[in-house]
Design an enzyme around this catalytic site. Sequence first.
Site, PDB file in Angstrom:
ATOM      1  N   HIS A  67      -3.976  18.376 -25.008  1.00  0.00           N
ATOM      2  CA  HIS A  67      -4.013  16.929 -24.818  1.00  0.00           C
ATOM      3  C   HIS A  67      -5.317  16.280 -25.279  1.00  0.00           C
ATOM      4  O   HIS A  67      -5.318  15.097 -25.597  1.00  0.00           O
ATOM      5  CB  HIS A  67      -3.741  16.580 -23.355  1.00  0.00           C
ATOM      6  CG  HIS A  67      -2.278  16.644 -23.011  1.00  0.00           C
ATOM      7  ND1 HIS A  67      -1.548  17.806 -23.122  1.00  0.00           N
ATOM      8  CD2 HIS A  67      -1.397  15.699 -22.581  1.00  0.00           C
ATOM      9  CE1 HIS A  67      -0.291  17.578 -22.755  1.00  0.00           C
ATOM     10  NE2 HIS A  67      -0.175  16.309 -22.427  1.00  0.00           N
ATOM     11  N   ASN A  73      -3.589  19.813 -19.234  1.00  0.00           N
ATOM     12  CA  ASN A  73      -4.038  19.063 -20.406  1.00  0.00           C
ATOM     13  C   ASN A  73      -4.166  19.931 -21.654  1.00  0.00           C
ATOM     14  O   ASN A  73      -4.717  19.470 -22.665  1.00  0.00           O
ATOM     15  CB  ASN A  73      -5.371  18.377 -20.108  1.00  0.00           C
ATOM     16  CG  ASN A  73      -5.195  17.218 -19.156  1.00  0.00           C
ATOM     17  OD1 ASN A  73      -4.231  16.463 -19.258  1.00  0.00           O
ATOM     18  ND2 ASN A  73      -6.106  17.100 -18.205  1.00  0.00           N
ATOM     19  N   GLU A 107      -6.188  16.674  -9.192  1.00  0.00           N
ATOM     20  CA  GLU A 107      -6.893  17.102 -10.400  1.00  0.00           C
ATOM     21  C   GLU A 107      -8.384  17.299 -10.187  1.00  0.00           C
ATOM     22  O   GLU A 107      -9.215  16.679 -10.849  1.00  0.00           O
ATOM     23  CB  GLU A 107      -6.651  16.111 -11.546  1.00  0.00           C
ATOM     24  CG  GLU A 107      -7.080  16.692 -12.887  1.00  0.00           C
ATOM     25  CD  GLU A 107      -6.503  15.948 -14.097  1.00  0.00           C
ATOM     26  OE1 GLU A 107      -5.923  14.881 -13.927  1.00  0.00           O
ATOM     27  OE2 GLU A 107      -6.657  16.484 -15.197  1.00  0.00           O
ATOM     28  N   ARG A 166      -5.509  21.645 -12.039  1.00  0.00           N
ATOM     29  CA  ARG A 166      -4.547  20.741 -12.674  1.00  0.00           C
ATOM     30  C   ARG A 166      -4.951  20.374 -14.100  1.00  0.00           C
ATOM     31  O   ARG A 166      -4.109  20.005 -14.917  1.00  0.00           O
ATOM     32  CB  ARG A 166      -4.389  19.470 -11.824  1.00  0.00           C
ATOM     33  CG  ARG A 166      -3.285  18.564 -12.304  1.00  0.00           C
ATOM     34  CD  ARG A 166      -2.828  17.584 -11.242  1.00  0.00           C
ATOM     35  NE  ARG A 166      -1.839  16.662 -11.790  1.00  0.00           N
ATOM     36  CZ  ARG A 166      -1.052  15.876 -11.079  1.00  0.00           C
ATOM     37  NH1 ARG A 166      -1.138  15.889  -9.780  1.00  0.00           N
ATOM     38  NH2 ARG A 166      -0.175  15.083 -11.661  1.00  0.00           N
ATOM     39  N   LYS A 205       4.992  22.931 -13.298  1.00  0.00           N
ATOM     40  CA  LYS A 205       4.143  21.778 -12.998  1.00  0.00           C
ATOM     41  C   LYS A 205       3.995  21.610 -11.486  1.00  0.00           C
ATOM     42  O   LYS A 205       2.896  21.345 -10.978  1.00  0.00           O
ATOM     43  CB  LYS A 205       4.719  20.498 -13.627  1.00  0.00           C
ATOM     44  CG  LYS A 205       3.834  19.297 -13.308  1.00  0.00           C
ATOM     45  CD  LYS A 205       3.794  18.255 -14.387  1.00  0.00           C
ATOM     46  CE  LYS A 205       2.796  17.165 -14.040  1.00  0.00           C
ATOM     47  NZ  LYS A 205       2.845  16.020 -14.937  1.00  0.00           N
ATOM     48  N   HIS A 230      -4.660  13.411 -27.594  1.00  0.00           N
ATOM     49  CA  HIS A 230      -4.999  12.017 -27.295  1.00  0.00           C
ATOM     50  C   HIS A 230      -5.846  11.389 -28.401  1.00  0.00           C
ATOM     51  O   HIS A 230      -5.679  10.221 -28.741  1.00  0.00           O
ATOM     52  CB  HIS A 230      -5.751  11.924 -25.960  1.00  0.00           C
ATOM     53  CG  HIS A 230      -4.876  12.095 -24.759  1.00  0.00           C
ATOM     54  ND1 HIS A 230      -5.365  12.449 -23.517  1.00  0.00           N
ATOM     55  CD2 HIS A 230      -3.541  11.958 -24.612  1.00  0.00           C
ATOM     56  CE1 HIS A 230      -4.369  12.518 -22.662  1.00  0.00           C
ATOM     57  NE2 HIS A 230      -3.251  12.228 -23.292  1.00  0.00           N
ATOM     58  N   LYS A 239       1.234  11.377 -10.766  1.00  0.00           N
ATOM     59  CA  LYS A 239       0.291  10.570 -11.539  1.00  0.00           C
ATOM     60  C   LYS A 239       1.013   9.337 -12.041  1.00  0.00           C
ATOM     61  O   LYS A 239       2.051   9.433 -12.685  1.00  0.00           O
ATOM     62  CB  LYS A 239      -0.219  11.360 -12.752  1.00  0.00           C
ATOM     63  CG  LYS A 239      -1.455  12.168 -12.490  1.00  0.00           C
ATOM     64  CD  LYS A 239      -2.098  12.528 -13.827  1.00  0.00           C
ATOM     65  CE  LYS A 239      -3.214  13.517 -13.654  1.00  0.00           C
ATOM     66  NZ  LYS A 239      -3.803  13.897 -14.960  1.00  0.00           N
ATOM     67  N   ARG A 253       0.823  -1.221   0.000  1.00  0.00           N
ATOM     68  CA  ARG A 253       0.000   0.000   0.000  1.00  0.00           C
ATOM     69  C   ARG A 253       0.856   1.270   0.000  1.00  0.00           C
ATOM     70  O   ARG A 253       0.488   2.277   0.591  1.00  0.00           O
ATOM     71  CB  ARG A 253      -0.962   0.028   1.194  1.00  0.00           C
ATOM     72  CG  ARG A 253      -2.026  -1.045   1.141  1.00  0.00           C
ATOM     73  CD  ARG A 253      -3.175  -0.742   2.083  1.00  0.00           C
ATOM     74  NE  ARG A 253      -4.031  -1.910   2.211  1.00  0.00           N
ATOM     75  CZ  ARG A 253      -3.858  -2.882   3.112  1.00  0.00           C
ATOM     76  NH1 ARG A 253      -2.893  -2.790   3.986  1.00  0.00           N
ATOM     77  NH2 ARG A 253      -4.669  -3.901   3.135  1.00  0.00           N
ATOM     78  N   GLU A 264       6.003  19.839 -24.423  1.00  0.00           N
ATOM     79  CA  GLU A 264       5.493  20.048 -23.064  1.00  0.00           C
ATOM     80  C   GLU A 264       6.142  21.276 -22.420  1.00  0.00           C
ATOM     81  O   GLU A 264       5.515  21.963 -21.600  1.00  0.00           O
ATOM     82  CB  GLU A 264       5.718  18.803 -22.192  1.00  0.00           C
ATOM     83  CG  GLU A 264       5.062  17.531 -22.716  1.00  0.00           C
ATOM     84  CD  GLU A 264       3.561  17.409 -22.405  1.00  0.00           C
ATOM     85  OE1 GLU A 264       3.013  18.290 -21.710  1.00  0.00           O
ATOM     86  OE2 GLU A 264       2.945  16.423 -22.868  1.00  0.00           O
ATOM     87  N   HIS A 322       3.632  11.076 -28.512  1.00  0.00           N
ATOM     88  CA  HIS A 322       2.787  11.891 -27.639  1.00  0.00           C
ATOM     89  C   HIS A 322       3.047  13.401 -27.787  1.00  0.00           C
ATOM     90  O   HIS A 322       2.113  14.183 -27.975  1.00  0.00           O
ATOM     91  CB  HIS A 322       2.998  11.451 -26.186  1.00  0.00           C
ATOM     92  CG  HIS A 322       2.233  12.267 -25.191  1.00  0.00           C
ATOM     93  ND1 HIS A 322       0.867  12.231 -25.088  1.00  0.00           N
ATOM     94  CD2 HIS A 322       2.647  13.172 -24.265  1.00  0.00           C
ATOM     95  CE1 HIS A 322       0.457  13.050 -24.136  1.00  0.00           C
ATOM     96  NE2 HIS A 322       1.524  13.639 -23.623  1.00  0.00           N
TER      97      HIS A 322
END
Lengths: 372, 372
Positions: free
Chosen positions: A252, A249, A241, A245, A231, A256, A148, A126, A190, A271
């Site tokens: 994105h 994106n 998020e 946040r 960031k 995507h 993330k 955990r 980015e 990407h």
Amino acid sequence: MTAENQKTVHVDLGDRSYDILIGPGLIAKAGREIVSRLKGRKVAVITDEHVAPHYLQPLAQSLEEQGIAIHPLTLPAGEKTKSFGHLISVTDHILASKIERNDAVIALGGGVIGDLTGFAAGIARRGTRFIQIPTSLLAQVDSSVGGKTGINSPHGKNLIGVFHQPDLVLADTDVLNTLSEREFRAGYAEVAKYGLIDKPDFFEWLERNWRDVFSGGPSRIEAIAISCQAKADVVAKDERENGLRALLNLGHTFGHALEAATQYDSSRLVHGEGVAIGMALAHQFSARMNLASPDLARRVEKHLIDVGLPISMGQIPGELPPAEVLMEAITQDKKVKGGKLTFILTRGLGQSFVADDVPASEVLSFLRDKRG
Amino acid sequence: MTAENQKTVHVDLGDRSYDILIGPGLIAKAGREIVSRLKGRKVAVITDEHVAPHYLQPLAQSLEEQGIAIHPLTLPAGEKTKSFGHLISVTDHILASKIERNDAVIALGGGVIGDLTGFAAGIARRGTRFIQIPTSLLAQVDSSVGGKTGINSPHGKNLIGVFHQPDLVLADTDVLNTLSEREFRAGYAEVAKYGLIDKPDFFEWLERNWRDVFSGGPSRIEAIAISCQAKADVVAKDERENGLRALLNLGHTFGHALEAATQYDSSRLVHGEGVAIGMALAHQFSARMNLASPDLARRVEKHLIDVGLPISMGQIPGELPPAEVLMEAITQDKKVKGGKLTFILTRGLGQSFVADDVPASEVLSFLRDKRG
């Protein structure tokens, strides 16, 4: 001893705060940096078969010199490695290596290795300690910062994962010298994004200094540090998020959809290239919605063209599916709330915002026009 | 409308706070309780083949009456379901059902279903809303409260998982009437544990009122509410088990070793029975270490015997491995720090504490004596 050309960015997250060290030679110095921060004397190192031949041995030596035992695992390179199958392997490796609370798991690689390893570290016992040593520009300025982690699902990319913050990020800028031009450019998308989100001065600085960033001059470390700081600032305000946040994106949602439309075939689109096209489209769409000027869209396009990034769907090799199929991919993206479309749009240079009521019909007709 | 015989325990975890509702008829009232707390109108319900025939239909009806769409998935019953294979199935079911941020995942079942479903809810979209409807006493007083989720690994039980707090727990006490005596008793071991940790008055109250708890009188809801509150208090102070929360493992180090020694064969030993024997042993060992009196150990044993729980290794059917093998299982348990043994011991009735420097040699010679 901190080298003069080394920078530190602090990510402020209360008891989950950590440092990002940015500079040359950090893999060779990893043992010293880690030993001063880690109570345990054991690490599992997860890497891939492209990275291992270059950096596993120097990292292992640096750790062993400080009395840290290492348990390495080398995985296949590529996006397909972000799967449940490899998550099981990495988690099992961590447990079999008896990594306990004071020990750590190190991700040595690009975004794929970082995302997968962070996820495994997040679920083994955990939550075990986690150190990122990102070996691509994209990973250094984006995926290694912010916690993330995740794998892909048949239902979409990155749909399965956890938030698990690293305890330390070592961004060794020497590794960037071995990246291909294309890979470096993809990461640079980015970098430019942080300017376009809310740092107009940084974007202007990039317009003036991008050649030095690309050639490895002093601007490179500066650009990486500003990107990580940007960031880190967003993540510190919105770790999970819930709002702000989402600005990260920018570019994105379109990006995507294009990645999905090209079946994540990196020979056609990587990407960062998807993000570059997505940012150009987001600025064009903002102009179309009368939110920002067409001049701004042209200025953004010019900079992306200057550095060699694509700005339009026509630049992607091979056939693209019809606009309706791209639209389908957009509505399946995870940034859909109650059926409404959420986009990051802009009101000016570095004035991006979350628009959560964008009419799907406008997006579809825009895509039809742009797909040509 | 809150029935007079319904109790609410609030788990105070800042923006992750939630309520545990305890009382009869809560499955039939689930729709109303959930609709008032959930923005979305869609839930995935995960249950097992033992529970589904009794409670899935009433739950579905209650939800559908409130306009909530349900996507059920029924899994095999039993500890083996806490595996990566089933984690993949549940996660895929959540994503295929398009459960989004405002929707929820419901675990309808005992500890296995709760642990597995909570884990899947914790990783799908990096965290989806999660509601527990525990159908065993053990799950109502222990595993459904506190956010620990997980699956088993070949390296040990519950070694893989996340902390993912539920948004609501509905403990329907009617379901307890259909449990076997053995299953109810096993859950009761955890109830008694809260008294032995730090609530001497509660333990004395149980010594006087346990018959009413077992027969389903008003003391039953009271005992469950006090148990949930006890766990909630510990969890609120130490959500991620950095210290205090370890107290909840009273009886569990010995208990887990015995579960491992019997290959988790529930015909020989179930978790609660292992905990009962473990609590008896922890009190005996505390007496042997001159921390508490032998009278206290005898008092604890008497109560466990009264309710029909086992208190010694000799009561486990079949052969047990030698003390050395039990010791091996103990040192492989996750509560080992830097090689030292951590045990929850006691200084008196309801005066348990974390002892993190227990000599392994003492434990081994104690196990040799007790194994007989």
